[in-house]
Every structure is written in structure tokens, then in C-alpha cells.
Enzyme design. Structure first.
Site, PDB file in Angstrom:
ATOM      1  N   ARG A 242       0.848  -1.188   0.000  1.00 19.84           N
ATOM      2  CA  ARG A 242       0.000   0.000   0.000  1.00 19.84           C
ATOM      3  C   ARG A 242       0.893   1.251   0.000  1.00 19.84           C
ATOM      4  O   ARG A 242       1.989   1.236   0.555  1.00 19.84           O
ATOM      5  CB  ARG A 242      -0.893   0.041   1.245  1.00 19.84           C
TER       6      ARG A 242
ATOM      7  N   HIS B 178      -1.442   0.861  -9.801  1.00 14.16           N
ATOM      8  CA  HIS B 178      -2.123  -0.098  -8.922  1.00 14.16           C
ATOM      9  C   HIS B 178      -2.723  -1.242  -9.738  1.00 14.16           C
ATOM     10  O   HIS B 178      -3.933  -1.492  -9.693  1.00 14.16           O
ATOM     11  CB  HIS B 178      -3.204   0.601  -8.077  1.00 14.16           C
TER      12      HIS B 178
HETATM   13  P1  NAP Z   1      -2.225 -11.840   4.194  1.00 18.44           P
HETATM   14  O1  NAP Z   1      -2.409 -13.241   3.704  1.00 18.44           O
HETATM   15  O2  NAP Z   1      -3.099 -11.345   5.276  1.00 18.44           O
HETATM   16  O3  NAP Z   1      -0.700 -11.729   4.639  1.00 18.44           O
HETATM   17  C1  NAP Z   1      -0.178 -10.641   5.335  1.00 18.44           C
HETATM   18  C2  NAP Z   1       1.250 -10.968   5.763  1.00 18.44           C
HETATM   19  O4  NAP Z   1       1.820  -9.810   6.387  1.00 18.44           O
HETATM   20  C3  NAP Z   1       1.309 -12.110   6.784  1.00 18.44           C
HETATM   21  O5  NAP Z   1       2.430 -12.923   6.536  1.00 18.44           O
HETATM   22  C4  NAP Z   1       1.488 -11.365   8.106  1.00 18.44           C
HETATM   23  O6  NAP Z   1       2.179 -12.085   9.106  1.00 18.44           O
HETATM   24  C5  NAP Z   1       2.333 -10.186   7.649  1.00 18.44           C
HETATM   25  N1  NAP Z   1       2.222  -9.069   8.605  1.00 18.44           N
HETATM   26  C6  NAP Z   1       1.115  -8.343   8.935  1.00 18.44           C
HETATM   27  N2  NAP Z   1       1.421  -7.425   9.878  1.00 18.44           N
HETATM   28  C7  NAP Z   1       2.739  -7.578  10.139  1.00 18.44           C
HETATM   29  C8  NAP Z   1       3.629  -6.938  11.006  1.00 18.44           C
HETATM   30  N3  NAP Z   1       3.224  -5.947  11.823  1.00 18.44           N
HETATM   31  N4  NAP Z   1       4.919  -7.347  11.026  1.00 18.44           N
HETATM   32  C9  NAP Z   1       5.334  -8.366  10.238  1.00 18.44           C
HETATM   33  N5  NAP Z   1       4.530  -9.019   9.363  1.00 18.44           N
HETATM   34  C10 NAP Z   1       3.254  -8.629   9.324  1.00 18.44           C
HETATM   35  O7  NAP Z   1      -2.351 -10.802   2.982  1.00 18.44           O
HETATM   36  P2  NAP Z   1      -2.147 -11.052   1.414  1.00 18.44           P
HETATM   37  O8  NAP Z   1      -3.355 -11.631   0.813  1.00 18.44           O
HETATM   38  O9  NAP Z   1      -0.846 -11.739   1.214  1.00 18.44           O
HETATM   39  O10 NAP Z   1      -2.071  -9.529   0.902  1.00 18.44           O
HETATM   40  C11 NAP Z   1      -1.066  -8.654   1.362  1.00 18.44           C
HETATM   41  C12 NAP Z   1      -1.338  -7.234   0.919  1.00 18.44           C
HETATM   42  O11 NAP Z   1      -1.030  -7.069  -0.456  1.00 18.44           O
HETATM   43  C13 NAP Z   1      -2.776  -6.757   1.019  1.00 18.44           C
HETATM   44  O12 NAP Z   1      -3.130  -6.404   2.337  1.00 18.44           O
HETATM   45  C14 NAP Z   1      -2.774  -5.553   0.095  1.00 18.44           C
HETATM   46  O13 NAP Z   1      -2.416  -4.391   0.824  1.00 18.44           O
HETATM   47  C15 NAP Z   1      -1.676  -5.880  -0.909  1.00 18.44           C
HETATM   48  N6  NAP Z   1      -2.213  -6.101  -2.257  1.00 18.44           N
HETATM   49  C16 NAP Z   1      -1.850  -5.272  -3.254  1.00 18.44           C
HETATM   50  C17 NAP Z   1      -2.323  -5.480  -4.544  1.00 18.44           C
HETATM   51  C18 NAP Z   1      -1.884  -4.606  -5.677  1.00 18.44           C
HETATM   52  O14 NAP Z   1      -2.442  -4.701  -6.765  1.00 18.44           O
HETATM   53  N7  NAP Z   1      -0.896  -3.779  -5.515  1.00 18.44           N
HETATM   54  C19 NAP Z   1      -3.187  -6.542  -4.803  1.00 18.44           C
HETATM   55  C20 NAP Z   1      -3.548  -7.383  -3.757  1.00 18.44           C
HETATM   56  C21 NAP Z   1      -3.058  -7.159  -2.479  1.00 18.44           C
HETATM   57  P3  NAP Z   1       1.581 -13.475   9.696  1.00 18.44           P
HETATM   58  O15 NAP Z   1       1.706 -14.473   8.564  1.00 18.44           O
HETATM   59  O16 NAP Z   1       2.490 -13.783  10.816  1.00 18.44           O
HETATM   60  O17 NAP Z   1       0.155 -13.186  10.062  1.00 18.44           O
END
Ligand code: NAP
Length: 318
Positions: free
Chosen positions: A233, A281
Site C-alpha cells: 500500500r 495499482h
Molecule cells: P495476508 O495473507 O493477510 O498476509 C499478510 C502478511 O503480512 C502475513 O504474513 C502477516 O504475518 C504479515 N504481517 C502483517 N502485519 C505484520 C507486522 N506488523 N509485522 C510483520 N509481518 C506482518 O495478505 P495477502 O493476501 O498476502 O495480501 C497482502 C497485501 O497485499 C494486502 O493487504 C494488500 O495491501 C496488498 N495487495 C496489493 C495489490 C496490488 O495490486 N498492488 C493486490 C492485492 C493485495 P503473519 O503471517 O504472521 O500473520
């Protein structure tokens, strides 16, 4: 039982069409045109992409809010969000595969210095040596990728990058085990990973803990000439710190897909910075067919009294 589709995006009609195709029995109403006169107490589910602040709070009997996006900061960030219903984030194959392809491409571009050659071409420069000394140009097995966030998307990218031959490490909140990936957690784990990262990929969710994480201190912990790929983000990045790190040569370049203000304002320095690549994005979006399959399955799970995958932990914010 009514299902409200609350999206301001142009694609709302496409989503509605696919939802009606896959689940013809669902009483779907597209907000705001088809919700006029509907009793708010009858709304059981909201399917939302960036809902206008305050709108979800008007629906008192929701069983769940189903996000069309993987990140749910556009829902949890609503100061009026009532927290009376669980939020389910989008987890679906098309979104995951799209992110894998984008991150692979950007890591290969950083490794091969593709964007530096594009800059050279504009100046009619012939400088093959920027790839390294002739005959010793690094291969992906010499390049170390560090991934912030090892969730659905981060862990999938980690596996794909490992399969291509990159040396991959990753950082999450809790301990992880992914074959071939050096998994770290906690503040010490972050510092250790950063010190050995040539290409840093941000795939964290936006939460109060992760906002501004891409800052001068983090850049200082990377080796000289590291490269940043931000697909998390815009709020993760302190923009002035990145510009300073690029202008002083601390970082070699950055590929940015997300921004604090989207669309990126016309006068923003990122547009013209020679070391920055801007994409609007597009790293990955939810694919309609597979996304609707997940939405329909999530509603069915709630109706059976089960919990579908992807329910957000309200205390963690993701
Ligand atoms: P997810 O499955 O919820 O994974 C989030 C990861 O971040 C998990 O490994 C979590 O740790 C880690 N995390 C969260 N808070 C943390 C902290 N304070 N310190 C260290 N690690 C932390 O999410 P996802 O589906 O992979 O998606 C991730 C993000 O990608 C989304 O939230 C979104 O912002 C972004 N995104 C961007 C696009 C784009 O087009 N640019 C598209 C889709 C998503 P744990 O495993 O230990 O819980």
C-alpha cells in the site's frame, strides 16, 4: 436475506452479472440504484470494494462484509465501521497468480536492470557494463530477494521466486516455514533479512503497525544499491525518505504500484524520477469468475454456520 453489492468502481455491473450467473437464487441488490426502498435491516451480506465511509454502518443485521480486495484497509479504515460483522478478505487463485506474475517480472527487471537500459536508450547510451563486468554478470542465483509479508500473496511469490532460482528470504509477524525460503519474524528478524536483501518486495497489509514501515531507517539497513518493489500500500512508504535514498544512491531504484494518493497527482516527483517505475495499482486484481466463486462459497459457509477462509482478525487489522 439480501446481499448488497457496494462498489463505486466501473466494474460493479460486471460483478453483479457474474454473481447473478453463478448464484441466481441470491437476492442481490446493487448499491445505490437497487437499494432504494430496501429495509436496511434485511441486508445480510455486503460485498464491498472501497465502500463509502458510513454506508456499512447503516446496515444493522449484517452477517459478514465480503471484500472484493485482498487488503481490507478500505473497510477497517472507515471511522464509522461498526465492527458488528466479520470481514472476509479476498483470497482467490486469479489474484494470487496475478501477483506472482507481476512480482516475478519486477524482480527480474530489477535483476536484469531493464529500466536502466530503457533510460540509456532514451539518451542513446551503450553501456553494457551496468549489468556487471563482462563474463561475470550476476545470475538470479546471486540475487537476494527479501519479502515483507509471507501471507497468501507473499508466500506464493516466495515459492515462485525460489523456483526461478533467486535466493529468497521473507518476514512475517509469526514464525513460518516455507521450503527453500529463509523465514524471519520479529524486529531482529527484519534487520537480519534487510542486511542481506538486494531486492525488497513489500507485500504487507496496511495496519497501524505497518504504516510508514518503508522509511529512512529501513533503507539504511539495506545493502548499498538495493532495489525496492512496493506492491503493498502507498501508506507503507515515506515518500520523501525514498526520494532521498534514491538521490543519494543508497537505493538503486524502485518499482512502485501503490501510492498515498491514487491516481498519482500529475506533479508528483515519482512520475519523472529516472530511478522510479510507476504502475497504476495493477500488480494484481481479483478476477471476476474466480472471485465470485469465493464470494458464493463464503456466503454458503456462513449460512451453514461455518467460518470461510480469509476472516480478518479485528485486533490485528488484516
Ligand atoms: P495476508 O495473507 O493477510 O498476509 C499478510 C502478511 O503480512 C502475513 O504474513 C502477516 O504475518 C504479515 N504481517 C502483517 N502485519 C505484520 C507486522 N506488523 N509485522 C510483520 N509481518 C506482518 O495478505 P495477502 O493476501 O498476502 O495480501 C497482502 C497485501 O497485499 C494486502 O493487504 C494488500 O495491501 C496488498 N495487495 C496489493 C495489490 C496490488 O495490486 N498492488 C493486490 C492485492 C493485495 P503473519 O503471517 O504472521 O500473520
Amino acid at each position: 436475506m439480501k446481499v448488497i453489492l457496494m462498489s463505486r468502481a466501473d466494474s460493479a455491473a460486471t460483478w453483479a452479472e457474474e454473481l447473478r450467473r453463478q448464484a441466481p437464487d441470491l437476492d442481490l441488490r446493487v448499491w445505490p440504484d437497487e437499494t432504494e426502498g430496501v429495509d436496511p435491516a434485511e441486508a445480510a451480506y455486503v460485498i464491498a470494494a472501497k465502500p463509502p465511509p458510513g454506508e456499512i454502518a447503516k446496515l444493522p443485521n449484517l452477517k459478514a462484509v465480503l471484500s472484493l480486495w485482498a487488503g481490507v484497509d478500505h473497510i477497517t479504515g472507515d471511522p464509522d465501521y461498526p465492527r458488528h460483522a466479520p470481514i472476509v478478505r479476498m483470497v482467490e487463485e486469479g489474484l494470487t497468480r496475478g501477483m506472482r506474475e507481476f512480482v516475478l517480472a519486477q524482480c527480474l527487471n530489477a535483476h536484469l536492470k531493464t529500466y536502466e537500459f530503457v533510460q540509456q536508450q532514451r539518451q542513446q547510451l551503450w553501456r553494457p557494463e551496468i549489468r556487471g563486468r563482462h563474463g561475470t554478470e550476476p545470475l538470479v542465483s546471486d540475487a537476494r530477494v527479501g519479502i515483507l509479508g509471507l501471507g497468501v500473496l507473499g508466500s506464493d511469490c516466495a515459492r515462485a521466486l525460489t523456483a526461478v532460482g533467486f535466493r529468497v528470504a521473507g518476514w512475517a509477524r509469526r514464525e513460518k516455514r516455507i521450503e527453500g525460503v529463509d523465514c524471519r519474524c520479529g524486529p531482529d528478524g527484519l534487520q537480519a533479512m534487510l542486511a542481506q536483501t538486494d531486492i525488497l518486495v513489500n507485500l504487507l497489509p496496511r495496519t497501524p503497525e505497518t504504516e510508514d514501515i518503508l522509511n529512512a531507517d529501513l533503507f539504511a539497513a539495506l545493502p548499498d544499491g538495493a532495489y525496492l518493489i512496493n506492491v503493498g500500500r502507498g501508506e507503507h512508504l515515506v515518500e520523501e525518505d525514498l526520494l532521498h535514498a534514491l538521490d543519494t544512491g543508497r537505493l538503486a531504484g524502485a518499482a512502485l504500484d501503490v501510492f498515498r494518493e491514487e491516481p498519482l497527482p500529475g506533479k508528483h516527483p515519482f512520475w519523472t524520477h529516472p530511478k522510479v517505475t510507476v504502475t497504476p495499482h495493477v500488480a494484481s486484481i481479483t478476477r471476476v469468475r474466480t472471485g465470485v466463486e469465493r464470494l458464493v462459497a463464503a456466503i454458503a459457509a456462513f449460512e451453514r454456520g461455518e467460518t470461510p477462509p480469509g476472516v480478518v482478525d479485528p485486533s490485528a487489522g488484516y
